[in-house]
Structures are given as structure tokens and as C-alpha cells.
Design an enzyme around this catalytic site. Structure first.
Site, mmCIF file in Angstrom:
data_model
loop_
_atom_site.group_PDB
_atom_site.id
_atom_site.type_symbol
_atom_site.label_atom_id
_atom_site.label_comp_id
_atom_site.label_asym_id
_atom_site.label_seq_id
_atom_site.Cartn_x
_atom_site.Cartn_y
_atom_site.Cartn_z
ATOM 1 N N MET A 1 52.755 46.983 64.523
ATOM 2 C CA MET A 1 53.880 46.367 63.799
ATOM 3 C C MET A 1 54.759 47.515 63.332
ATOM 4 O O MET A 1 54.767 47.890 62.156
ATOM 5 C CB MET A 1 53.341 45.540 62.623
ATOM 6 N N HIS B 1 47.311 46.527 67.247
ATOM 7 C CA HIS B 1 48.509 45.704 67.040
ATOM 8 C C HIS B 1 49.542 46.548 66.306
ATOM 9 O O HIS B 1 49.411 46.808 65.111
ATOM 10 C CB HIS B 1 48.091 44.470 66.217
ATOM 11 N N GLY C 1 52.407 41.343 58.414
ATOM 12 C CA GLY C 1 52.553 42.291 57.318
ATOM 13 C C GLY C 1 51.402 42.270 56.333
ATOM 14 O O GLY C 1 51.085 43.291 55.735
ATOM 15 N N PHE C 2 50.780 41.113 56.184
ATOM 16 C CA PHE C 2 49.728 40.999 55.183
ATOM 17 C C PHE C 2 48.620 40.072 55.675
ATOM 18 O O PHE C 2 48.889 39.086 56.373
ATOM 19 C CB PHE C 2 50.299 40.433 53.867
ATOM 20 N N GLY C 3 47.402 40.385 55.257
ATOM 21 C CA GLY C 3 46.296 39.475 55.498
ATOM 22 C C GLY C 3 46.280 38.393 54.437
ATOM 23 O O GLY C 3 47.019 38.444 53.447
ATOM 24 N N GLY C 4 45.458 37.391 54.668
ATOM 25 C CA GLY C 4 45.223 36.370 53.652
ATOM 26 C C GLY C 4 46.323 35.343 53.489
ATOM 27 O O GLY C 4 46.351 34.621 52.488
ATOM 28 N N MET D 1 51.730 35.122 66.797
ATOM 29 C CA MET D 1 51.523 35.275 65.347
ATOM 30 C C MET D 1 51.576 33.902 64.701
ATOM 31 O O MET D 1 52.530 33.141 64.898
ATOM 32 C CB MET D 1 52.598 36.177 64.730
ATOM 33 N N SER E 1 39.628 41.311 62.159
ATOM 34 C CA SER E 1 40.743 42.208 61.880
ATOM 35 C C SER E 1 40.354 43.151 60.744
ATOM 36 O O SER E 1 40.086 42.720 59.625
ATOM 37 C CB SER E 1 41.987 41.402 61.478
ATOM 38 N N ASP F 1 45.318 46.639 62.823
ATOM 39 C CA ASP F 1 46.718 46.387 62.469
ATOM 40 C C ASP F 1 47.396 47.655 62.000
ATOM 41 O O ASP F 1 47.008 48.247 61.002
ATOM 42 C CB ASP F 1 46.779 45.357 61.331
ATOM 43 N N HIS G 1 40.152 44.199 65.936
ATOM 44 C CA HIS G 1 41.613 44.182 65.861
ATOM 45 C C HIS G 1 42.063 45.179 64.800
ATOM 46 O O HIS G 1 41.576 45.169 63.665
ATOM 47 C CB HIS G 1 42.061 42.767 65.513
ATOM 48 N N ASP H 1 46.802 35.087 65.616
ATOM 49 C CA ASP H 1 46.584 36.095 64.568
ATOM 50 C C ASP H 1 47.300 35.660 63.300
ATOM 51 O O ASP H 1 48.528 35.537 63.281
ATOM 52 C CB ASP H 1 47.141 37.439 65.074
ATOM 53 N N GLY H 2 46.506 35.460 62.242
ATOM 54 C CA GLY H 2 47.077 35.141 60.933
ATOM 55 C C GLY H 2 46.620 33.784 60.427
ATOM 56 O O GLY H 2 46.909 32.765 61.053
ATOM 57 N N GLY H 3 45.867 33.807 59.344
ATOM 58 C CA GLY H 3 45.385 32.551 58.768
ATOM 59 C C GLY H 3 44.398 31.821 59.667
ATOM 60 O O GLY H 3 44.212 30.605 59.534
ATOM 61 N N MET I 1 50.789 49.159 60.585
ATOM 62 C CA MET I 1 52.040 48.754 59.922
ATOM 63 C C MET I 1 52.766 49.993 59.417
ATOM 64 O O MET I 1 52.146 50.866 58.800
ATOM 65 C CB MET I 1 51.725 47.840 58.746
HETATM 66 C C1 DX5 Z 1 48.905 40.187 59.842
HETATM 67 C C2 DX5 Z 1 47.961 40.893 60.781
HETATM 68 C C3 DX5 Z 1 46.684 40.178 60.954
HETATM 69 C C4 DX5 Z 1 45.878 40.052 59.703
HETATM 70 C C5 DX5 Z 1 45.224 38.714 59.735
HETATM 71 O O1 DX5 Z 1 50.116 40.838 59.818
HETATM 72 O O2 DX5 Z 1 48.555 41.044 62.057
HETATM 73 O O3 DX5 Z 1 45.908 40.754 61.994
HETATM 74 O O4 DX5 Z 1 44.892 41.042 59.583
HETATM 75 O O5 DX5 Z 1 44.577 38.517 58.538
HETATM 76 P P1 DX5 Z 1 44.086 37.090 58.068
HETATM 77 O O6 DX5 Z 1 43.055 36.611 59.051
HETATM 78 O O7 DX5 Z 1 43.506 37.372 56.728
HETATM 79 O O8 DX5 Z 1 45.282 36.181 58.002
HETATM 80 ZN ZN ZN Z 2 47.266 41.729 63.747
#
Ligand code: DX5
Ligand code: ZN
Length: 242
Positions: free
Chosen positions: A66, A64, A140-143, A135, A6, A33, A31, A173-175, A35
Site C-alpha cells: 500500500m 501487499h 490502512g488499518f486492521g480491525g 479489498m 495478516s 501489509d 500476509h 482482505d479486510g474484516g 504501508m
Molecule cells: C488492511 C490490510 C489488511 C488487514 C486486515 O489495510 O490490507 O490486510 O491486515 O485486517 P483485519 O482482518 O483485521 O481487517
Molecule cells: Zn492486506
């Protein structure tokens, strides 16, 4: 198995080199994202950025959205070079026309389900999508930390796919990291979107290879009991404390 770094976790100060790094990594999808600061409380980038990095790679671009008004963004992202466009099932009655529009633009169709949303919301659309994106964090956020309560949704998506002889990808997707990816593969996921865990490694190629190896191993022993009572229970929003 699809491994999809991503771009949100890339260093935006050297985005072109980061895309080239993904290109050379052996990954399957990139991927992207998108937003809008309204559907989710964050803003990322728009079609101009996608168009700029498109010539740098032949990777499959998995966009993706959002966004609260994806209808105004489908053509711009299609023209910018998206291969697949994912929209959220939470958009309600807008979903059907959006799916048709994506298809009419000649793009693969993805549908996304947020953690608090019941997977049954996606059920009416299963025969017209190429990817069902579950999801595993609130978007909304990575990490963020993986929400384990979403795992039964993967099982349900897998059971439906088998029962209906459909072929959609089951994406997470996510974590998604080296611990949680095999847990998802074990219950039926086959596309792994991962930002922080992959980009955090100095050697992205080795990280992609490692993730592929562990999900292929876990995915070869998918555990899919028939959809049991409670399978579609709405998940709690907090990550498992362990
Ligand atoms: C979150 C995004 C994800 C994000 C995942 O809203 O849709 O695609 O980039 O990031 P990680 O792998 O760091 O959780
Ligand atoms: Zn995503």
C-alpha cells in the site's frame, strides 16, 4: 482454499514468536501489509522486518504494497523473501510496468482493487496476474468492518475467471472473519486474508482450521449468476447496517 493470517494484527512486541505461531497454525500464506503513510494514512514495516522473519518459516509470503512508489520497493521486498507481491490498480499507468517487474523478479503477481474502485479497472490485467485481491475494507488499518457492497466484485472476478479459463486466486482482505469469510467463499473467493479474527483467538491453529472448514463448505456451493446488470456498480463505502 488459502487461509492467510495478516501479520498486521500480530503482537509486534514479539513478532518472531507470532510468525512461528502462524508457521505452526496450518495456514497457507502469511500476509504482510506494507504501508507508507502516503498511499494510506498509516505506516507498518519495511523489507528489513520481512527479511528478519523470513528464516522462521517456509510459509508463502504474500506482500501487499500500500505504497505510492512501489517501483522503489519491488527489489527490496523480492530480496527480503516475498513470494508474491501485490500492487494496487489505483496506480493507473504504472500498473503494467510494475506487473512485469514483479514477474521479472521471479515472484507471483498480485493486483489489488480498493472498495471505491470499479472492478473493471482490473480487467485488462487478468491474464497476467496470479491473484486478484479485492479489498473488503478501505486499506490502512486492521480491525475494520467488512464492506458488503464489495461482494458483487467477487462474483464478477469469479465469472471472468471462468469465462476466460484463467487461474488467478480471488483473494479478500479486510474484516474477513468467521461470518464474512463464508459469504465471500459462497460468491467465489478462494483466498482469505484475515488479521483480527485469527490473531484474536488464543489458539491460532484452531482458528485457521475453523476458517478453512467453513470456507470449504461455503465454497463448495458457489453461487455465481452470470454477471448481471449493476454487477459492476461502484459500491457504497459504508458497511451494511445489519
Ligand atoms: C488492511 C490490510 C489488511 C488487514 C486486515 O489495510 O490490507 O490486510 O491486515 O485486517 P483485519 O482482518 O483485521 O481487517
Ligand atoms: Zn492486506
Amino acid at each position: 482454499m488459502i487461509i492467510a493470517p495478516s501479520l498486521l494484527a500480530a503482537n509486534f512486541g514479539r513478532l518472531a514468536r507470532e510468525v512461528e505461531r502462524v508457521d505452526a497454525s496450518g495456514a497457507d500464506w502469511l500476509h504482510l501489509d506494507i504501508m507508507d503513510g502516503h498511499f494510506v494514512p498509516n505506516i507498518s514495516f519495511g523489507p528489513a522486518v520481512v527479511r528478519t522473519v523470513r528464516p522462521l518459516t517456509r510459509l508463502f509470503f504474500d506482500v501487499h504494497l500500500m505504497c505510492s512508489k512501489p517501483e522503489i520497493l519491488l527489489e527490496p521486498f523480492a530480496q527480503a523473501g516475498a513470494n508474491q507481491i501485490n500492487i494496487h490498480v489505483e496506480l493507473g499507468e504504472a500498473v503494467t510496468p510494475l506487473l512485469w517487474k514483479i514477474k521479472s523478479l521471479g515472484k507471483k503477481v498480485g493486483l489489488v482493487v480498493n472498495p471505491p474502485t470499479s472492478i473493471t479497472m482490473a480487467q485488462p490485467y487478468l491474464d497476467r496476474i496470479d491473484s486478484l485481491l479485492i479489498m473488503t475494507v478501505n486499506p490502512g488499518f486492521g480491525g475494520q468492518s467488512f464492506i458488503y457492497e464489495t461482494l458483487p466484485k467477487i462474483q464478477q472476478a469469479y465469472a471472468w475467471r471462468r469465462e476466460k479459463s484463467l487461474a488467478y486466486h480471488i483473494a479478500v482482505d479486510g474484516g474477513v472473519d468467521f461470518k464474512t469469510a463464508p459469504e465471500c467463499a459462497h460468491v467465489g473467493a478462494d483466498a482469505f486474508i484475515s488479521g483480527t479474527a485469527l490473531f484474536g483467538r488464543p489458539n491460532l491453529r484452531a482458528a485457521v482450521k475453523k476458517m478453512r472448514t467453513i470456507v470449504e463448505s461455503a465454497g463448495s456451493r458457489v453461487s455465481c449468476p452470470r454477471a448481471a446488470n449493476g454487477m459492476d456498480r461502484e459500491p457504497a463505502l459504508s458497511p451494511r447496517l445489519s
